[in-house]
Design a protein around this motif. Sequence first.
Motif, PDB file in Angstrom:
ATOM      1  N   TYR A 224       0.896   4.301  -0.324  1.00 46.16           N
ATOM      2  CA  TYR A 224       0.453   3.829  -1.693  1.00 46.16           C
ATOM      3  C   TYR A 224      -0.346   2.714  -2.115  1.00 46.16           C
ATOM      4  CZ  TYR A 224       0.504   3.926  -6.620  1.00 46.16           C
ATOM      5  OH  TYR A 224       0.092   3.912  -7.979  1.00 46.16           O
ATOM      6  N   GLU A 232       3.284   0.277  -1.324  1.00 51.68           N
ATOM      7  CA  GLU A 232       4.522   0.703  -1.005  1.00 51.68           C
ATOM      8  C   GLU A 232       4.237   1.674   0.369  1.00 51.68           C
ATOM      9  OE1 GLU A 232       7.036   1.758  -3.917  1.00 51.68           O
ATOM     10  OE2 GLU A 232       8.746   2.467  -2.636  1.00 51.68           O
ATOM     11  N   ASN A 241      10.803  10.421  -4.395  1.00 49.26           N
ATOM     12  CA  ASN A 241      12.009  10.452  -5.083  1.00 49.26           C
ATOM     13  C   ASN A 241      12.787   8.894  -5.686  1.00 49.26           C
ATOM     14  OD1 ASN A 241      11.872  13.341  -4.774  1.00 49.26           O
ATOM     15  ND2 ASN A 241      12.946  13.330  -2.820  1.00 49.26           N
ATOM     16  N   ASN A 242      12.280   8.090  -4.709  1.00 48.57           N
ATOM     17  CA  ASN A 242      13.210   6.897  -4.965  1.00 48.57           C
ATOM     18  C   ASN A 242      12.030   5.581  -4.582  1.00 48.57           C
ATOM     19  OD1 ASN A 242      15.084   5.444  -5.401  1.00 48.57           O
ATOM     20  ND2 ASN A 242      16.330   5.921  -3.614  1.00 48.57           N
ATOM     21  N   PRO A 243      11.123   5.435  -5.688  1.00 50.04           N
ATOM     22  CA  PRO A 243      10.001   4.289  -5.625  1.00 50.04           C
ATOM     23  C   PRO A 243      10.717   3.275  -5.747  1.00 50.04           C
ATOM     24  CG  PRO A 243       9.645   5.551  -7.636  1.00 50.04           C
ATOM     25  CD  PRO A 243      10.795   6.376  -6.899  1.00 50.04           C
ATOM     26  N   ASN A 244      10.009   2.110  -4.885  1.00 52.84           N
ATOM     27  CA  ASN A 244      10.799   0.658  -5.135  1.00 52.84           C
ATOM     28  C   ASN A 244       9.869   0.001  -6.111  1.00 52.84           C
ATOM     29  OD1 ASN A 244      12.900   0.554  -3.548  1.00 52.84           O
ATOM     30  ND2 ASN A 244      11.715   0.763  -1.544  1.00 52.84           N
ATOM     31  N   SER A 245       8.505  -0.070  -5.837  1.00 51.68           N
ATOM     32  CA  SER A 245       7.600  -0.772  -6.588  1.00 51.68           C
ATOM     33  C   SER A 245       7.188  -0.230  -8.008  1.00 51.68           C
ATOM     34  CB  SER A 245       6.134  -0.589  -6.009  1.00 51.68           C
ATOM     35  OG  SER A 245       5.502   0.443  -5.997  1.00 51.68           O
ATOM     36  N   VAL A 246       6.905  -1.298  -8.907  1.00 53.30           N
ATOM     37  CA  VAL A 246       6.728  -0.910 -10.450  1.00 53.30           C
ATOM     38  C   VAL A 246       5.443  -0.016 -10.175  1.00 53.30           C
ATOM     39  CG1 VAL A 246       6.435  -1.974 -12.464  1.00 53.30           C
ATOM     40  CG2 VAL A 246       7.243  -3.505 -10.584  1.00 53.30           C
ATOM     41  N   ARG A 249       6.283   3.547  -9.486  1.00 48.93           N
ATOM     42  CA  ARG A 249       7.007   4.436 -10.402  1.00 48.93           C
ATOM     43  C   ARG A 249       6.337   4.722 -11.810  1.00 48.93           C
ATOM     44  NH1 ARG A 249      11.461   0.225 -11.309  1.00 48.93           N
ATOM     45  NH2 ARG A 249      11.438  -0.259  -9.018  1.00 48.93           N
ATOM     46  N   ARG A 250       5.196   3.717 -11.942  1.00 48.77           N
ATOM     47  CA  ARG A 250       4.347   4.160 -13.305  1.00 48.77           C
ATOM     48  C   ARG A 250       3.566   5.136 -12.923  1.00 48.77           C
ATOM     49  NH1 ARG A 250       1.936  -1.222 -14.645  1.00 48.77           N
ATOM     50  NH2 ARG A 250       0.439  -0.743 -13.052  1.00 48.77           N
ATOM     51  N   LEU A 252       4.049   7.538 -10.450  1.00 52.99           N
ATOM     52  CA  LEU A 252       4.840   8.879 -10.629  1.00 52.99           C
ATOM     53  C   LEU A 252       5.223   9.241 -12.049  1.00 52.99           C
ATOM     54  CD1 LEU A 252       7.291   8.029  -7.605  1.00 52.99           C
ATOM     55  CD2 LEU A 252       5.342   9.881  -7.584  1.00 52.99           C
ATOM     56  N   ALA A 253       5.301   8.492 -12.910  1.00 57.53           N
ATOM     57  CA  ALA A 253       5.472   8.797 -14.493  1.00 57.53           C
ATOM     58  C   ALA A 253       4.284   9.410 -15.001  1.00 57.53           C
ATOM     59  CB  ALA A 253       6.059   7.285 -15.261  1.00 57.53           C
TER      60      ALA A 253
END
Lengths: 264, 263
Positions: A224, A232, A241-246, A249-250, A252-253
Motif C-alpha cells: 500500500y 503497509e 480486512n484488518n488494516p493497521n495504518s491510518v 483504513r481511510r 478502504l473507507a
Amino acid sequence: MTENKKICENTLMVSVEHVGLVRHDREGKETTILTDISFNARQGEITAIVGPSGGGKSSLIRLINRLEDPTTGRIILDQEDIMRLDPLLLRQRIAMVLQKPFMFEGTVLDNLRRPFLLRNEPLPADGSPEVRRVLELVSLSPDILGREARTLSLGEQQRVNLGRALITGPQVLLLDEPTSALDRPTGDRLALTIRDICELQGVSVILVTHDLRLAGKTADYLVYLEGGRIRETGHPDGLLNNPNSVELRRFLADPGENEGEHHA
Amino acid sequence: MHNQGVINLTLMNISFAYGLILLASALACLLRVGESRQMLGASVRMGLQLLAVGYLLDAVFSINSPLLVVFVLVVMAGFSLQVMGSRVRRKMPGFYRVMGSSIFIGCGAVTFLFCSLVVGYAPWYDPRYLIPLAGMIIGNSMNGASLAAERLASEIAERREEIETTICLGGTARQSSETAVRNAFRAALIPTINTMAAMGIVALPGMMTGQILSGTVPAVAVRYQIAIMCAITGAVAITAYLILLQGYRNYFTVAHQLRERQN
C-alpha cells in the motif's frame, strides 16, 4: 502456515531496495515522488501496488524496466542490479503494459509481431506456436489476427497489449492500471486472465492499481503506497480486512474520495 | 543584345512607388479597415533596411576581401539562427547547438559545392556570386530548419504513448521516434517541393525575373534558376536531416529513456 510455505517455494525475482525518486522541473524545483521504497516480487506471484492516484505508483513501476531511473537505492532482477544490465536486454526480460493500450497501425498480427521486428528477429507466422500460445493465454480467438488493431474494443485492445508483451517470454510483467480503461465485467475477466498468465507462465507480475477489488481478487502480496511512501504490506486478505495504518483504513473507507487528491 | 544596362531608379522614381503605398494607406484609412499605419511603418522600415544593405554590399563588393565576405556570411547565418530562435516555440533541448551546427554544415557544404562545381567562378569568394547565392541557400534552409524543429517537438509530445510502448517492447530511441522523425522531415521539405512543382507555371521566381530585368537573356536566367533550386532543395534536405538526426537524441537518455516533458 500454508502461505509461508508458498513464499519459500517461489524464488525472488525482483527486489526493490530503499528506492527514492526526486524529479526536477525546468526551473530546477525539486519534487519528491518516492521515499525509501523496499519490497520483493516473487516468481509465479502477483504483487499489487495499491493506493490513491498521485501517490507514486506508476512512477514506481516505471523504475523497474528503466523507463526512468531512481535517484537513490537500487533494484535487483534475479540477483543482478538492473543498472548494470543493457537497458534493451533488461526490457526484454521485464515487459511492461502501459495504462492506455497503444495499438500500432496494422492488424493484430502486425502488433504481435512488433517486438520481433524491433529486435530484428524472424517474424512468427499467424499459425506459429508463439502466436497460438499467446492468443490462448489472453483468451482471444485466432480469427482476430487479421483485424485492424485500432478498430477493436478497449477490452480486446488491452488483451492484445498483454499478448504483445508476453509473446517474447519475459520473466517479469509490469502492469500499470490494466483495468482502469475497462468496464467492470470486462475488467474482472481480464483479472482472471492475469491470474492465469502468472500461474501458467510462472512470470512474476507486478501490478499497479487503485482498484481494491482487482487487487484483492488477484494479488498474492499487496503493497500500500500513499504520498510516495509504503504505508503497509502483506497478504491481501489480512491487509484489506484488518488494516493497521491510518492511511489504508481511510482509503478502504472511501477509495473514491481519496483518488486524485490525497493529503500527505 | 546581352546586357544593355539597367534603367537606374532615381529617388524620384522611388518616391512615385511610395506614392502607391500612400494611396493604399489612405484608402485603408478611409474605409476604416485598419492596418494603414502599420503599412506605412513597415514600408519605411523596409526602405531603410534595403538602402543600408545596398550601401553595405557596395562596400563589400569594392573592398573584395575574402575575410570580409566570410564575415558577412557568418552574420547572415547568425541572424538566421536568431530568427529561428524567435519563431520556433517549442525548442528541443540543446536547440541553438543543434540548429547552428546543422545550418553551418548543411548550407556550408551545399554552397561550397554549388559555387565551385556548378557555377565555377573565380576567385571563390567573389562577393557578387557568393553572397546572393549563399543568402538564398541559408534563407530557404532556415525555413526548412524551423519547420523540422517545430514539428519534431510536437510529434514527440503527441506520440509519448507510442514512443514509450515501443521502448517497453524492447525498441531503441531511434526505432521509437522513427515516425516522428519521418513526419518532421516531410514537413520541412513540403514547401520546397511545392515551390519546385509550381515553378514557372504558377510563379516566375524572383531570382530569374531579377536577372532578366537586369539584362540577362531568359535562357541563361532559367539555367541559373534550375541550378539554384537544386542547391536549395539539397541544402534544406541536408540541414533538416542533420537537425532531426541530432535532435531526436536530445529527447532521450543513453538508456533509451524518453526524457520528461520539456514544456
